[in-house]
Design a protein around this motif. Structure first.
Motif, mmCIF file in Angstrom:
data_model
loop_
_atom_site.group_PDB
_atom_site.id
_atom_site.type_symbol
_atom_site.label_atom_id
_atom_site.label_comp_id
_atom_site.label_asym_id
_atom_site.label_seq_id
_atom_site.Cartn_x
_atom_site.Cartn_y
_atom_site.Cartn_z
ATOM 1 N N PRO A 37 -48.344 80.978 -8.040
ATOM 2 C CA PRO A 37 -47.606 81.799 -9.014
ATOM 3 C C PRO A 37 -47.995 81.439 -10.443
ATOM 4 C CG PRO A 37 -46.117 80.884 -7.361
ATOM 5 C CD PRO A 37 -47.424 80.175 -7.183
ATOM 6 N N GLN A 38 -47.977 82.407 -11.315
ATOM 7 C CA GLN A 38 -48.322 82.244 -12.719
ATOM 8 C C GLN A 38 -47.138 82.689 -13.595
ATOM 9 O OE1 GLN A 38 -51.404 80.925 -13.599
ATOM 10 N NE2 GLN A 38 -51.586 80.683 -11.368
ATOM 11 N N GLY A 39 -46.953 81.992 -14.688
ATOM 12 C CA GLY A 39 -45.906 82.377 -15.634
ATOM 13 C C GLY A 39 -44.679 81.486 -15.496
ATOM 14 N N PRO A 40 -43.632 81.778 -16.230
ATOM 15 C CA PRO A 40 -43.519 82.977 -17.069
ATOM 16 C C PRO A 40 -44.323 82.867 -18.365
ATOM 17 C CG PRO A 40 -41.596 81.603 -17.374
ATOM 18 C CD PRO A 40 -42.418 80.939 -16.301
ATOM 19 N N ALA A 41 -44.780 84.010 -18.840
ATOM 20 C CA ALA A 41 -45.504 84.099 -20.100
ATOM 21 C C ALA A 41 -44.923 85.251 -20.901
ATOM 22 C CB ALA A 41 -46.998 84.320 -19.853
ATOM 23 N N THR A 42 -44.845 85.064 -22.206
ATOM 24 C CA THR A 42 -44.346 86.120 -23.083
ATOM 25 C C THR A 42 -45.451 87.134 -23.309
ATOM 26 O OG1 THR A 42 -42.860 84.584 -24.206
ATOM 27 C CG2 THR A 42 -43.375 86.625 -25.356
ATOM 28 N N VAL A 43 -45.139 88.377 -23.019
ATOM 29 C CA VAL A 43 -46.126 89.456 -23.171
ATOM 30 C C VAL A 43 -45.530 90.523 -24.079
ATOM 31 C CG1 VAL A 43 -47.419 91.271 -21.985
ATOM 32 C CG2 VAL A 43 -47.173 89.016 -20.921
ATOM 33 N N GLU A 44 -46.212 90.792 -25.182
ATOM 34 C CA GLU A 44 -45.811 91.852 -26.099
ATOM 35 C C GLU A 44 -46.913 92.911 -26.118
ATOM 36 O OE1 GLU A 44 -44.667 90.547 -29.940
ATOM 37 O OE2 GLU A 44 -43.317 88.980 -29.222
ATOM 38 N N TRP A 45 -46.515 94.173 -25.983
ATOM 39 C CA TRP A 45 -47.510 95.236 -25.936
ATOM 40 C C TRP A 45 -46.874 96.552 -26.356
ATOM 41 C CZ3 TRP A 45 -47.241 98.629 -21.354
ATOM 42 C CH2 TRP A 45 -46.212 98.263 -20.485
ATOM 43 N N LEU A 46 -47.705 97.520 -26.654
ATOM 44 C CA LEU A 46 -47.253 98.815 -27.144
ATOM 45 C C LEU A 46 -47.601 99.912 -26.154
ATOM 46 C CD1 LEU A 46 -48.346 98.651 -30.904
ATOM 47 C CD2 LEU A 46 -46.072 98.270 -29.957
#
Length: 573
Positions: A142-151
């Protein structure tokens, strides 16, 4: 170490020991409480019957059972075996609800067959998601958690998405899940912004739950083990220990909320407000844990201390002003007398009006005097000491009383003015003053006067006003400027009904004005006030005239004391 420091250290050790005993005693009570409620041993139960075999569930059912938004994707590999894309296979109900709440309807094309994840959401290709997919597929972890911001570009404009993303292997697929991460970050940001952190200390097993911002608020390194309540007590300054003990006593034994202020060693002047409450095992039972919020109130405390200091200073200034006003009132009554008929025997009537500088305490540097002398003549004088407030009033009083004493020598006014100049010069370099010093000779109706840098007196005769001519050698120097200065006198014969006006420049001068124009304005006002209501005989009539003249000349732009002394020749009884 001095004796006082030794006593403080001993008192701190005692207070720390009291806190330790309080916490350990509560831990023993919790252990006793737990032992009393330990369930009795039971006979082993018969082996349970086998559970029925679970029915097969679809993958979509599993997805929908997840509480967070989820996508099932199939990795697409390149020739080198790396993940180059992912097919958007399925989503759960939470993902559909998330899309409906964040993205406008019809902003994305409908889909039924698997579609490229990065074609459907191009901005995701620039985030951490591709790398997370590759590592999850390659490492099967498993990977993350990671903050992802996108449009996401929609018909109504771009929509910013901010999520906590995780990727996990799921058979041949990858499961991509996300939650709205901004709430957690906003909570952490709010704690940092407001310098606030919370903690819950379990008194039974000493377990500690801290908020993310707790150690940052207290200035502790994030790597440090979560502090116990006793660790906290050992970290505060000695003057904080009594209030911390009372707070813990109220929470643990009295079972009620309490607050205190703490200072931690090594944090300089920082002050923390601790608000604590009891956490019980059950309603009415003993306290199991202490829950507290700590707020850095250093800035607020400094503002309060600054305000308190300003209030104290304001009170001191008010008390000083009241004292100065009281002194000024007494001084004014002593040096600015009220005239009645004491000069009538000399064939003179006198009236005076004094207006202090509104910025001062009610008295300044202006002074006047009119009194009979043993030689059968009258001393008449008006002066203006340099400066404002009590300093000017002190110099004024010195000169006034010096002149009163010198006048008894029966020396001519030239000599009196010379001596008065020596008094001012001896008082200091800042002790300067202007003055008119005169003696009235009733047998000749003659006024002999000297001028020390002061506006010349004005004579009102037959309704016309004009300044008396300067002495032959001109006006003398201001008092206190140059020792051993000489002064010459001028004379004026007064007729019955003549009015002589002596005044300070505060009555006429205004900032930026021309002195000659100020003098003309004074002469015009003197004539008009006389024409409007010629003063009848008697002191009250002359006083009324003087009051009206000052009122006509006075105004909001005056920046100095203003004084008017009016003398009128009357027929002797």
């Amino acid at each position: 170490m001095d004796e006082a420091a030794s006593r403080r250290e001993a008192r701190s050790r005692l207070e720390l020991h009291a806190i330790r005993e309080l916490l350990e005693a509560q831990r023993r009570r919790i252990q006793a409480y737990t032992d009393l409620r330990r369930p009795p041993s039971r006979e082993p139960a018969a082996a349970p019957s086998p559970w029925p075999a679970p029915s097969a569930s679809s993958g979509q059912d599993v997805l929908n059972a997840l509480p967070m938004a989820a996508l099932l994707v199939t990795p697409l590999l390149g020739e080198d075996g790396t993940v180059r894309d992912a097919l958007y296979v399925s989503q759960n109900a939470a993902a559909q609800a998330y899309g409906a709440s964040r993205l406008p309807e019809a902003s994305l094309p409908r889909w039924s067959d698997p579609v490229s994840l990065f074609e459907r959401f191009p901005a995701l290709a620039e985030t951490a998601v591709p790398a997370m997919l590759a590592r999850a597929f390659r490492d099967r972890t498993p990977q993350g958690p990671a903050t992802v911001e996108w449009l996401v570009r929609t018909v109504s404009g771009p929509v910013r998405l901010n999520d906590e993303v995780r990727v996990a292997p799921c058979g041949e697929h990858l499961l991509l899940t996300w939650e709205r991460g901004h709430r957690t970050r906003m909570t952490a940001a709010a704690q940092k912004l407001m310098r606030t952190g919370w903690a819950e200390w379990n008194l039974g097993d000493l377990h500690v739950e801290l908020s993310h911002g707790f150690q940052d608020v207290l200035g502790l390194p994030a790597s440090r083990t979560a502090p116990t309540l006793f660790d906290l007590a050992a970290s505060v300054t000695s003057d904080s220990l009594p209030s911390l003990y009372r707070t813990l006593y109220d929470v643990i034994l009295r079972k009620r909320k309490a607050t205190c202020e703490l200072r931690l060693d090594g944090t300089g002047e920082r002050v923390f407000l601790m608000a604590a409450e009891p956490v019980r095992i059950a309603p009415g039972s003993l306290v199991w844990a202490v829950r507290a919020v700590l707020v850095d109130i250093t800035a607020d405390r400094r503002r309060r201390e600054t305000t308190a200091c300003a209030e104290r200073e304001a009170r001191r200034q008010l008390e000083r002003a009241e004292a100065v006003t009281e002194v000024a009132d007494v001084l004014r009554e002593a040096v600015l007398p009220h005239f009645q008929d004491e000069l009538a025997a000399f064939g003179l009537d006198a009236a005076a009006v004094y207006r202090p500088d509104a910025r001062e305490a009610g008295v300044g540097g202006d002074w006047y005097k009119a009194r009979k002398l043993p030689d059968g003549r009258a001393l008449i004088a008006l002066g203006d000491a340099r400066g404002h407030g009590l300093e000017a009033a002190t110099l004024m009083a010195k000169l006034r009383y010096a002149l009163a004493g010198l006048a008894y020598t029966e020396q001519p006014v030239e000599r009196l003015t010379h001596w008065l100049n020596e008094v001012a010069c001896a008082d200091g370099t800042e002790s300067t003053a202007t003055a008119i010093v005169a003696r009235y000779h009733p047998e000749q109706a003659l006024l002999r006067w000297t001028c020390a840098g002061h506006p010349r007196p004005v004579l009102l005769r037959d309704g016309l006003a004009g300044q008396l001519p300067d002495p032959v050698d001109g006006p003398g120097l201001t008092l206190g400027v140059l020792p051993d200065s000489t002064y010459t006198a001028a004379t004026a014969n007064l007729q019955v009904g003549d009015i002589v006006l002596m005044y300070s420049d505060g009555l006429t001068e205004r900032r930026g004005s021309d002195p000659d124009r100020d003098t003309r304005r004074f002469l015009t006002a003197a004539e008009r006030c006389l024409a409007e209501a010629p003063p009848a005989t008697g002191h009250d009539a002359l006083q009324d005239y003087a009051e009206r003249l000052v009122a006509r000349l006075d105004g909001p732009h005056r920046e100095d004391d203003a004084t008017l002394l009016a003398l009128r020749r009357i027929a002797k009884d």
